[in-house]
Design a protein around this motif. Structure first.
Motif, PDB file in Angstrom:
ATOM      1  N   ALA A  44       0.835  -1.209   0.000  1.00  0.00           N
ATOM      2  CA  ALA A  44       0.000   0.000   0.000  1.00  0.00           C
ATOM      3  C   ALA A  44       0.867   1.255   0.000  1.00  0.00           C
ATOM      4  O   ALA A  44       0.603   2.205  -0.746  1.00  0.00           O
ATOM      5  CB  ALA A  44      -0.922  -0.011   1.218  1.00  0.00           C
ATOM      6  N   ILE A  45       1.919   1.254   0.816  1.00  0.00           N
ATOM      7  CA  ILE A  45       2.830   2.402   0.846  1.00  0.00           C
ATOM      8  C   ILE A  45       3.482   2.578  -0.515  1.00  0.00           C
ATOM      9  O   ILE A  45       3.579   3.684  -1.054  1.00  0.00           O
ATOM     10  CB  ILE A  45       3.904   2.219   1.942  1.00  0.00           C
ATOM     11  N   GLY A  46       3.938   1.458  -1.109  1.00  0.00           N
ATOM     12  CA  GLY A  46       4.594   1.505  -2.408  1.00  0.00           C
ATOM     13  C   GLY A  46       3.671   1.943  -3.531  1.00  0.00           C
ATOM     14  O   GLY A  46       4.124   2.494  -4.541  1.00  0.00           O
ATOM     15  N   ALA A  47       2.363   1.699  -3.364  1.00  0.00           N
ATOM     16  CA  ALA A  47       1.389   2.109  -4.382  1.00  0.00           C
ATOM     17  C   ALA A  47       1.001   3.575  -4.255  1.00  0.00           C
ATOM     18  O   ALA A  47       0.159   4.067  -5.010  1.00  0.00           O
ATOM     19  CB  ALA A  47       0.146   1.227  -4.286  1.00  0.00           C
ATOM     20  N   GLY A  48       1.591   4.259  -3.264  1.00  0.00           N
ATOM     21  CA  GLY A  48       1.336   5.686  -3.102  1.00  0.00           C
ATOM     22  C   GLY A  48       0.140   6.021  -2.248  1.00  0.00           C
ATOM     23  O   GLY A  48      -0.374   7.147  -2.284  1.00  0.00           O
ATOM     24  N   ILE A  49      -0.317   5.067  -1.442  1.00  0.00           N
ATOM     25  CA  ILE A  49      -1.481   5.296  -0.578  1.00  0.00           C
ATOM     26  C   ILE A  49      -1.021   5.836   0.772  1.00  0.00           C
ATOM     27  O   ILE A  49      -0.054   5.335   1.350  1.00  0.00           O
ATOM     28  CB  ILE A  49      -2.261   3.976  -0.378  1.00  0.00           C
ATOM     29  N   ASP A  50      -1.710   6.851   1.254  1.00  0.00           N
ATOM     30  CA  ASP A  50      -1.435   7.383   2.587  1.00  0.00           C
ATOM     31  C   ASP A  50      -2.171   6.505   3.595  1.00  0.00           C
ATOM     32  O   ASP A  50      -3.364   6.679   3.852  1.00  0.00           O
ATOM     33  CB  ASP A  50      -1.914   8.835   2.690  1.00  0.00           C
ATOM     34  N   ILE A  51      -1.442   5.536   4.163  1.00  0.00           N
ATOM     35  CA  ILE A  51      -2.082   4.552   5.033  1.00  0.00           C
ATOM     36  C   ILE A  51      -2.383   5.103   6.422  1.00  0.00           C
ATOM     37  O   ILE A  51      -3.053   4.445   7.218  1.00  0.00           O
ATOM     38  CB  ILE A  51      -1.222   3.280   5.157  1.00  0.00           C
ATOM     39  N   GLY A  52      -1.888   6.302   6.730  1.00  0.00           N
ATOM     40  CA  GLY A  52      -2.093   6.867   8.056  1.00  0.00           C
ATOM     41  C   GLY A  52      -3.459   7.499   8.269  1.00  0.00           C
ATOM     42  O   GLY A  52      -3.828   7.814   9.393  1.00  0.00           O
ATOM     43  N   LYS A  53      -4.215   7.671   7.203  1.00  0.00           N
ATOM     44  CA  LYS A  53      -5.521   8.327   7.323  1.00  0.00           C
ATOM     45  C   LYS A  53      -6.583   7.376   7.883  1.00  0.00           C
ATOM     46  O   LYS A  53      -6.485   6.164   7.698  1.00  0.00           O
ATOM     47  CB  LYS A  53      -5.970   8.839   5.947  1.00  0.00           C
ATOM     48  N   PRO A  54      -7.597   7.919   8.551  1.00  0.00           N
ATOM     49  CA  PRO A  54      -8.700   7.074   9.052  1.00  0.00           C
ATOM     50  C   PRO A  54      -9.666   6.747   7.916  1.00  0.00           C
ATOM     51  O   PRO A  54     -10.843   7.124   7.927  1.00  0.00           O
ATOM     52  CB  PRO A  54      -9.351   7.962  10.123  1.00  0.00           C
ATOM     53  N   ARG A  55      -9.168   6.057   6.925  1.00  0.00           N
ATOM     54  CA  ARG A  55      -9.940   5.727   5.730  1.00  0.00           C
ATOM     55  C   ARG A  55      -9.552   4.328   5.263  1.00  0.00           C
ATOM     56  O   ARG A  55      -8.372   3.978   5.230  1.00  0.00           O
ATOM     57  CB  ARG A  55      -9.679   6.753   4.627  1.00  0.00           C
ATOM     58  N   GLY A  56     -10.527   3.544   4.894  1.00  0.00           N
ATOM     59  CA  GLY A  56     -10.265   2.163   4.505  1.00  0.00           C
ATOM     60  C   GLY A  56      -9.681   2.036   3.112  1.00  0.00           C
ATOM     61  O   GLY A  56     -10.163   2.661   2.162  1.00  0.00           O
ATOM     62  N   THR A  57      -8.634   1.250   3.002  1.00  0.00           N
ATOM     63  CA  THR A  57      -8.012   0.936   1.722  1.00  0.00           C
ATOM     64  C   THR A  57      -7.829  -0.567   1.640  1.00  0.00           C
ATOM     65  O   THR A  57      -7.325  -1.183   2.585  1.00  0.00           O
ATOM     66  CB  THR A  57      -6.635   1.622   1.591  1.00  0.00           C
ATOM     67  N   MET A  58      -8.221  -1.157   0.535  1.00  0.00           N
ATOM     68  CA  MET A  58      -8.075  -2.604   0.372  1.00  0.00           C
ATOM     69  C   MET A  58      -6.984  -2.897  -0.646  1.00  0.00           C
ATOM     70  O   MET A  58      -6.982  -2.364  -1.761  1.00  0.00           O
ATOM     71  CB  MET A  58      -9.388  -3.243  -0.086  1.00  0.00           C
ATOM     72  N   VAL A  59      -6.045  -3.736  -0.229  1.00  0.00           N
ATOM     73  CA  VAL A  59      -4.911  -4.114  -1.081  1.00  0.00           C
ATOM     74  C   VAL A  59      -4.935  -5.619  -1.289  1.00  0.00           C
ATOM     75  O   VAL A  59      -5.099  -6.386  -0.344  1.00  0.00           O
ATOM     76  CB  VAL A  59      -3.571  -3.697  -0.443  1.00  0.00           C
ATOM     77  N   VAL A  60      -4.769  -6.035  -2.540  1.00  0.00           N
ATOM     78  CA  VAL A  60      -4.622  -7.452  -2.876  1.00  0.00           C
ATOM     79  C   VAL A  60      -3.239  -7.612  -3.491  1.00  0.00           C
ATOM     80  O   VAL A  60      -2.992  -7.160  -4.609  1.00  0.00           O
ATOM     81  CB  VAL A  60      -5.714  -7.922  -3.856  1.00  0.00           C
ATOM     82  N   ASP A  61      -2.327  -8.221  -2.740  1.00  0.00           N
ATOM     83  CA  ASP A  61      -0.945  -8.391  -3.192  1.00  0.00           C
ATOM     84  C   ASP A  61      -0.746  -9.851  -3.632  1.00  0.00           C
ATOM     85  O   ASP A  61      -0.690 -10.747  -2.803  1.00  0.00           O
ATOM     86  CB  ASP A  61       0.028  -8.032  -2.069  1.00  0.00           C
ATOM     87  N   VAL A  62      -0.668 -10.057  -4.950  1.00  0.00           N
ATOM     88  CA  VAL A  62      -0.528 -11.405  -5.511  1.00  0.00           C
ATOM     89  C   VAL A  62       0.941 -11.642  -5.825  1.00  0.00           C
ATOM     90  O   VAL A  62       1.464 -11.141  -6.821  1.00  0.00           O
ATOM     91  CB  VAL A  62      -1.391 -11.579  -6.785  1.00  0.00           C
ATOM     92  N   GLY A  63       1.609 -12.371  -4.957  1.00  0.00           N
ATOM     93  CA  GLY A  63       3.035 -12.611  -5.132  1.00  0.00           C
ATOM     94  C   GLY A  63       3.315 -13.929  -5.827  1.00  0.00           C
ATOM     95  O   GLY A  63       2.523 -14.416  -6.630  1.00  0.00           O
ATOM     96  N   GLY A  64       4.472 -14.522  -5.485  1.00  0.00           N
ATOM     97  CA  GLY A  64       4.833 -15.801  -6.064  1.00  0.00           C
ATOM     98  C   GLY A  64       4.287 -16.964  -5.262  1.00  0.00           C
ATOM     99  O   GLY A  64       3.791 -17.943  -5.812  1.00  0.00           O
ATOM    100  N   GLY A  65       4.363 -16.854  -3.925  1.00  0.00           N
ATOM    101  CA  GLY A  65       3.931 -17.947  -3.067  1.00  0.00           C
ATOM    102  C   GLY A  65       2.620 -17.709  -2.358  1.00  0.00           C
ATOM    103  O   GLY A  65       1.890 -18.652  -2.059  1.00  0.00           O
ATOM    104  N   THR A  66       2.306 -16.435  -2.059  1.00  0.00           N
ATOM    105  CA  THR A  66       1.079 -16.128  -1.331  1.00  0.00           C
ATOM    106  C   THR A  66       0.366 -14.925  -1.931  1.00  0.00           C
ATOM    107  O   THR A  66       0.992 -14.076  -2.572  1.00  0.00           O
ATOM    108  CB  THR A  66       1.363 -15.806   0.156  1.00  0.00           C
TER     109      THR A  66
END
Length: 347
Positions: A144-166
């Motif tokens: 989320a941080i790498g995608a440029g999202i300000d994670i510190g705000k009181p606002r919901g953000t949903m991230v789906v990180d599809v890697g190699g193993g998980t």
């Protein structure tokens, strides 16, 4: 609590995206300086490390009896501690150097579902590899941080990180994961599904690299406007001889149906558990997809169709976790007071 300590990070401190398929290394103020497959080639008789990364990947499925090419991480966690430690040592020395007086402090990404034992294994392997201290950050938060999202705000953000193993799915607010879920279905399972499909439909045995090439070049989760094709050569299981077949992208939808369905169910599960106020935020802002698996054609469109929530692929999704680790390093005084870091004392 650790704010003053974190402010003293040196230019040699690094962030590592320790992935099942590849390792990315980020050095503060320099960006991503290394991106190599997490593969190690070892001489079985002497135990000597022969090659690491790109060179070792070329050996997969092509080694003689005395050499073995190993992927020491499986399903997002360490499966071979000793080989992982040697691989990390190699990469750290490659980017930082062998000077013991410059031992770096390291931030490593881990899947959100790892146990305390698995976390300890990552920390110990990293410290044994030459880190002075090791800190852990969960992959969806780093993504989320790498995608440029300000994670510190009181606002919901949903991230789906599809890697190699998980695949790590998380709803983030105020710097922490409110709801998270990790499944061992990602790029590797896509490759395995393609291998099974080729065996079932064409009686053709293909290797790990060939299955990955199929996934990258014509893999699809959603129908394309125009079908694309690729010629694949493997071993005919009936005659035992080499055979070449022409495979289409529509066939890849069939091949990947099972793992893609499991991923959809996991996304649905997280949305079901999300508090209503955060769910409303996600409905407005959409779902952000990161990781190399997010590049599978049409996957974000399928998720959007399934959930009725807008879904987007982040810019440079393959690097988001590593970039997020680096940004956390560079803004350590900001993130040190949040739930971003799972602090672990090193050597």
């Amino acid at each position: 609590m650790f704010q003053n300590f974190f402010k003293s990070f040196s230019p040699h401190d690094v962030g590592i995206d320790l992935g099942t398929a590849s390792v990315l290394v980020y050095i503060k103020d320099r960006g991503i300086v290394l991106r190599e497959p997490s593969v190690v080639a070892i001489d079985k008789k002497s135990g000597k490390l022969l090659s690491v990364g790109d060179e070792a990947r070329l050996m997969l499925g092509r080694t003689p009896g005395n050499i073995v090419a190993i992927r020491p991480l499986r399903d997002g966690v360490i499966s071979d501690y000793d080989v992982t430690e040697r691989m990390l040592r190699y990469f750290l020395q490659k980017v930082v150097g062998k000077n013991l007086f410059r031992r770096p402090r390291v931030v490593v990404c881990v899947p959100s579902g790892v146990t305390e034992v698995e976390k300890r294994s990552v920390v110990e392997a990293t410290c044994e590899a030459g880190a002075r201290h090791c800190y852990l950050i969960e992959e969806p938060i780093a993504a989320a941080i790498g995608a440029g999202i300000d994670i510190g705000k009181p606002r919901g953000t949903m991230v789906v990180d599809v890697g190699g193993g998980t695949t790590d799915i998380a709803v983030i607010s105020l710097g922490g994961a409110v709801v998270s879920h990790s499944i061992k279905v990602a790029g590797d399972k896509f490759d395995e599904a393609i291998t099974r499909f080729m065996r079932r439909k064409y009686n053709l045995l293909v290797g790990e690299r060939t299955a990955e090439d199929l996934k990258i070049n014509i893999g699809s989760a959603f129908p394309r406007k125009e079908q694309v094709f690729m010629e694949v050569t493997g071993r005919n299981l009936i005659s035992g001889l080499p055979k070449t077949v022409r495979v289409g992208s529509d066939e890849m939808i069939e091949a990947l149906e099972e793992p893609v369905q499991q991923l959809l169910e996991a996304v649905h599960l997280v949305l079901e558990k999300t508090p209503p106020e955060l769910a409303a935020d996600i409905s407005d802002s959409g779902i952000i997809m990161t990781g190399g698996g997010a590049l599978l054609y049409g996957l974000h469109r399928l998720i959007q169709e399934h959930t009725k929530v807008p879904c987007y692929v982040a810019e440079d999704p393959d690097s988001c976790v590593a970039i997020g680790t680096g940004k956390a390093l560079e803004e350590i005084s900001v993130y040190a007071e949040t739930a971003v870091f799972d602090y672990k004392r090193g050597m």
